[in-house]
Design an enzyme around this catalytic site. Structure first.
Site, PDB file in Angstrom:
ATOM      1  N   GLN A   1      -6.102 -12.390   6.836  1.00  0.00           N
ATOM      2  CA  GLN A   1      -6.499 -11.244   6.027  1.00  0.00           C
ATOM      3  C   GLN A   1      -6.224 -11.495   4.547  1.00  0.00           C
ATOM      4  O   GLN A   1      -5.067 -11.607   4.148  1.00  0.00           O
ATOM      5  CB  GLN A   1      -5.691 -10.019   6.479  1.00  0.00           C
ATOM      6  CG  GLN A   1      -5.977  -8.753   5.708  1.00  0.00           C
ATOM      7  CD  GLN A   1      -5.074  -7.606   6.134  1.00  0.00           C
ATOM      8  OE1 GLN A   1      -3.914  -7.803   6.487  1.00  0.00           O
ATOM      9  NE2 GLN A   1      -5.599  -6.395   6.117  1.00  0.00           N
ATOM     10  N   GLY A   2      -7.280 -11.593   3.749  1.00  0.00           N
ATOM     11  CA  GLY A   2      -7.121 -11.846   2.315  1.00  0.00           C
ATOM     12  C   GLY A   2      -7.213 -10.560   1.509  1.00  0.00           C
ATOM     13  O   GLY A   2      -8.229 -10.260   0.901  1.00  0.00           O
ATOM     14  N   TYR A   3      -6.130  -9.800   1.523  1.00  0.00           N
ATOM     15  CA  TYR A   3      -6.083  -8.527   0.793  1.00  0.00           C
ATOM     16  C   TYR A   3      -5.164  -8.622  -0.423  1.00  0.00           C
ATOM     17  O   TYR A   3      -5.610  -8.653  -1.560  1.00  0.00           O
ATOM     18  CB  TYR A   3      -5.585  -7.403   1.716  1.00  0.00           C
ATOM     19  CG  TYR A   3      -6.636  -6.723   2.571  1.00  0.00           C
ATOM     20  CD1 TYR A   3      -7.781  -7.401   2.991  1.00  0.00           C
ATOM     21  CD2 TYR A   3      -6.479  -5.411   2.983  1.00  0.00           C
ATOM     22  CE1 TYR A   3      -8.732  -6.774   3.793  1.00  0.00           C
ATOM     23  CE2 TYR A   3      -7.426  -4.769   3.775  1.00  0.00           C
ATOM     24  CZ  TYR A   3      -8.545  -5.459   4.183  1.00  0.00           C
ATOM     25  OH  TYR A   3      -9.463  -4.830   4.965  1.00  0.00           O
TER      26      TYR A   3
ATOM     27  N   GLU B   1      -7.234   1.041  12.759  1.00  0.00           N
ATOM     28  CA  GLU B   1      -5.981   0.450  13.212  1.00  0.00           C
ATOM     29  C   GLU B   1      -4.933   1.507  13.510  1.00  0.00           C
ATOM     30  O   GLU B   1      -3.876   1.207  14.057  1.00  0.00           O
ATOM     31  CB  GLU B   1      -5.448  -0.456  12.075  1.00  0.00           C
ATOM     32  CG  GLU B   1      -5.072  -1.843  12.517  1.00  0.00           C
ATOM     33  CD  GLU B   1      -3.632  -2.139  12.200  1.00  0.00           C
ATOM     34  OE1 GLU B   1      -2.957  -2.649  13.099  1.00  0.00           O
ATOM     35  OE2 GLU B   1      -3.191  -1.841  11.077  1.00  0.00           O
TER      36      GLU B   1
ATOM     37  N   GLU C   1       6.949   3.966   1.060  1.00  0.00           N
ATOM     38  CA  GLU C   1       6.749   4.798  -0.127  1.00  0.00           C
ATOM     39  C   GLU C   1       5.270   5.168  -0.268  1.00  0.00           C
ATOM     40  O   GLU C   1       4.930   6.316  -0.562  1.00  0.00           O
ATOM     41  CB  GLU C   1       7.243   4.050  -1.392  1.00  0.00           C
ATOM     42  CG  GLU C   1       8.765   3.907  -1.493  1.00  0.00           C
ATOM     43  CD  GLU C   1       9.346   2.799  -0.625  1.00  0.00           C
ATOM     44  OE1 GLU C   1       8.563   2.030  -0.013  1.00  0.00           O
ATOM     45  OE2 GLU C   1      10.585   2.705  -0.530  1.00  0.00           O
TER      46      GLU C   1
END
Lengths: 407, 389
Positions: A129-131, A251, A394
């Site tokens: 996952q390239g986030y 998800e 948070e």
């Protein structure tokens, strides 16, 4: 509504048993031993298990039938997760089957579906996952990895340059689903696109990040003018943020990680029975008895909340809100950490020796304390990230404050 | 013991800070931990001897400065702040402490070697079945000729792998005998060490003793039961660990503050978010509270006040809670970067985790306080002058 729960479907219990039996039959003694010790698995060992699930049709069990899945209800999916967790089965690596798969079968072209879905369902391709980027963590929409469209002799393409970080298992991945900036002039969320990038493309460098447990789980991934065919774009250009949000919503209920917690609670009881204080096992200590009871109350509450979310999902016309997912993420990650902390506190009676090398296959030194100690301490350290990854606690609270309370 | 003057303490603190700030830091700690067999610096140890730090709390006859646990704690707090790897606490507080407290005049000569930097020490008291309990000893030093034959197993202790001299507790004679402390050379025949890093990267060892032959002079002092002395020794260790933790938690809070001031998300520094500010404030309040509680307990111990043991337990409860919160938040507020081996936040987290557990964790000391009937009304519960105990 006060009560969201649906009547219980008795056929689900036979499914539960089927999953149990499958786990018992398909996790061989060698793998069982490594899992019990918490040793690191090889890619081949993951493949062995995930491909077995794939052949059974369970890897993508909650995918719709038309996409190649079983069309499981949310409850069936939850049972599957719980039972594989209870069995201490290998991690259900989510990047293909849980994350990018649903994006592809929902928004992908027929060619993209044909190319990628079979490999995801059978786990013959690995995804990452390239986030996140070094400057874009909680504020993901500020991401800066650039994708510039062009045409050359081989056709339309994007040229991708930038850096991703915290990329789990990038070192094993065949493909990366990646958020890239295609319109730097637009508002942050509006100029992002969703690209599928072949990890073998020239210009990609994967560099390991060693985390506090001394393990290699995550990486930095550098893209230096990487050519990506234009047909690897998901959906429309500059709509990538919508697909990313869809992925997140899809998800949602899995984030509570109930399966892993059933396992942790079992392990905790084992550790307390095996760890002595003043010649007596800690399982007889009133402090630890109280602590186990507290954790079980929290677990039961979380389990009830998850069931409630499933029921709300099935009875309501619209999707359950992200608020529910945010609350599950907060409580789930905190409870994971609390159980692991209780185990660590008990195991501290052995001086907090941390035999990280014992987690490598073939190590033949002498273990200290209970055999599972090194694995549990590694998990404790690794799961300090549970309240950070996938949106920190948070950020989850901000989501609830804004979305549910209108603040 | 001669208490140092305020100026002398100040001087000690400044010289230690100057040296560690110059020589130490997370990178240096990591290098020592991973690239040396001992996991700490032998050169650094020599320097400590030259600076007079190893003799800080040793008698003048041994070449020491005759200071108290307070003086030693000033050094340890500085070492904790800079993540020093050397086994200062095991050697000085536990090993040398045991010898100074119980040793015969001949045994006291070891202290001179300690002050010179020629003798590293460690205490092996806890056993696989003892947990944190201090009175559960199964190891046996059976009589053998004029001396003893030692058999038993001891739990992992930091520094034990490199100790020239181990201080080992065992029952004298048989399983019902009094508990004595024995001086055992680390390389003696029959001593088997299982060496490992601790969670924080410091090395140590668990030990098995199989028929280790010891002379009569291996027994520290006479044949009286030493459980009370061991309790007092472990209390000193407890407080020293608290001092080291105070240094580490201040540094963890400081590095987190620095990071949050420079890390920008959503167009502003993370330190500008109120939820983050309040968290940082809580971390810093805890640091100051803990420093004060530990200081009060040090005074109680060094002045041998009644109830000093309870002051130590209270300091440890406070310190354990502060360590958990501050270490955890240092990682949490750094986000992903807090998880990396590269930044110091993870190292402070692990160091504080280990210090929190050493000599009994907060829950264990709380139980001790309950057992001591120390639930006095607030007015009598001052950490410096307790009537109880």
């Amino acid at each position: 509504m006060f009560i969201n729960a649906l009547a219980r479907d008795p056929s689900l219990e036979s499914f539960r048993q089927e999953v149990r039996d499958f786990c018992a039959a398909r996790i061989g003694p060698e793998l069982r031993k490594k899992l019990d010790l918490g040793q690191h698995l090889t890619k081949e060992e993951y493949d062995g298990w995930l491909q077995a699930l794939g052949e059974k049709g369970w890897l993508g069990g909650n995918w719709p039938r038309e996409a190649g899945g079983q069309g499981w209800s949310a409850e069936e999916a939850a049972i599957f997760r719980e039972e594989t967790g209870r069995a201490g089965a290998p991690w259900l690596v989510p990047f293909g089957v849980t994350m990018v798969g649903p994006v592809i079968y929902t928004f992908g072209t027929p060619e993209q579906k044909a190319q990628h879905l079979p490999g995801i369902l059978k786990n013959t391709t690995w995804w990452c996952q390239g986030y996140s980027e070094p400057g874009s963590g909680s504020d993901l929409a500020s991401l800066r990895t650039r994708a510039v469209k062009g045409v050359d002799d081989d056709g339309a393409h994007y040229r991708v340059t930038g850096q991703k970080i915290w990329t789990t298992l990038a070192h094993w991945a065949d493909w990366c689903f990646c958020l890239v900036r295609t319109d730097p002039e637009a508002k942050p969320q509006k100029g992002i696109s969703f690209l599928l990038i072949d990890m073998k493309s020239p210009g990609i460098t994967v560099r390991p990040i060693i985390t506090l447990d001394m393990g290699h789980h995550v990486n930095e991934v550098f893209f230096d003018d990487v050519r990506v065919p234009a047909e690897n774009l998901i959906g429309e250009e500059n709509k990538g943020w919508d697909y990313a949000k869809f992925l997140l919503a899809n998800e949602r209920v899995g984030v509570a990680e109930l399966g892993s917690m059933v396992r942790y609670l079992d392990q905790l009881k084992g550790v307390l029975a095996k760890t002595m204080e003043g010649g007596k096992p800690l399982s007889e200590s009133p402090e630890f008895q109280r602590r186990v009871a507290e954790l079980e109350v929290q677990f039961a509450t979380l389990e009830a909340l998850v069931a409630d979310q499933h029921a709300a999902h099935q009875s309501a016309a619209d999707q359950p809100s992200l608020i529910g997912a945010a609350a599950l993420k907060i409580r789930g990650s905190e409870l994971q950490q609390a159980i692991l902390q209780a185990m660590t506190d008990a195991l501290a009676r052995h001086g907090l020796a941390y035999q990280a090398d014992a987690l490598m296959a073939g190590w033949n030194g002498e273990l200290m304390g209970p055999a599972e100690m090194a694995g549990i301490l590694a998990e404790h350290l690794h799961r300090r990230a549970a309240t950070i990854y996938g949106g920190s606690s948070e950020i989850q609270r901000n989501i609830i404050a804004k979305g549910a309370l209108g603040l | 013991m001669t208490a140092f003057s305020t100026e002398e303490r100040q001087l000690l603190s400044e010289s230690a800070e100057a040296w560690f700030a110059d020589r130490y830091g997370p990178e240096h700690s990591k290098k020592l931990s991973r690239d040396t067999e001992d996991g700490f610096g032998r050169e650094e140890w020599k320097t400590y001897a030259e600076m007079g730090w190893l003799g800080l709390a040793l008698p003048e006859a041994a070449g020491g400065s005759d200071g108290g646990l307070t003086e030693l704690s000033i050094l340890l707090a500085t070492a904790g702040k800079h993540l020093a790897m050397e086994p200062l606490l095991p050697t000085l507080v536990l090993g040398a402490g045991a010898v100074a407290q119980l040793g015969t005049p001949a045994q006291q000569e070891i202290l001179g070697k300690v002050a010179e930097g020629a003798c590293l020490m460690a205490l092996l008291h806890a056993e696989p079945a003892s947990g944190f309990a201090r009175d559960h000893v199964e190891a046996i030093a059976a009589r053998s000729g004029d001396g003893f034959k030692l058999d038993g197993a001891k739990t992992f202790a930091i520094g034990a792998h490199a100790a020239d001299l181990l201080v080992v507790s065992a029952r004298i004679g048989d399983a019902s005998g009094p508990v004595g402390l024995f001086l055992v050379p680390g390389k003696a025949e029959g001593v088997s060490l299982n060496v490992s890093p601790a969670m924080d990267g410091r090395k140590g060892a668990a030990a098995t003793f199989s028929g280790v032959s010891l002379g009569a002079d291996a027994l520290l002092g006479g044949e009286e039961d030493r459980l009370a002395a061991i309790d007092a020794l472990l209390d000193r260790g407890t407080l020293a660990a608290c001092a080291e933790a105070v240094g580490a938690m201040h540094a963890a809070a400081a590095t987190t503050l620095d990071y949050l001031k420079q890390r920008k998300q959503f167009g502003r520094a993370l330190s500008e978010f109120q939820v983050i500010q309040h968290r940082l404030v809580d971390m810093n309040i805890l640091c100051e509270e803990t420093r004060a509680a530990v200081h009060a307990a040090l005074t109680a111990v060094d002045e041998a006040r009644p109830g000093a043991a309870l002051a130590v337990a209270r300091a440890k409860v406070q310190c354990a809670r502060a360590s958990r919160f501050i270490g955890g938040q240092a990682v949490q507020l750094h986000g992903g970067m807090g998880m990396t081996d590269e930044l110091s936040a993870s190292h402070f987290y692990k160091r504080l985790s280990v210090l929190e557990a050493q000599f009994g964790d907060g829950e264990w000391h709380l139980r001790r306080l309950i057992a001591a009937g120390a639930q006095a009304p607030a007015s009598a519960a001052s950490t410096t002058g307790m009537a109880a105990g």
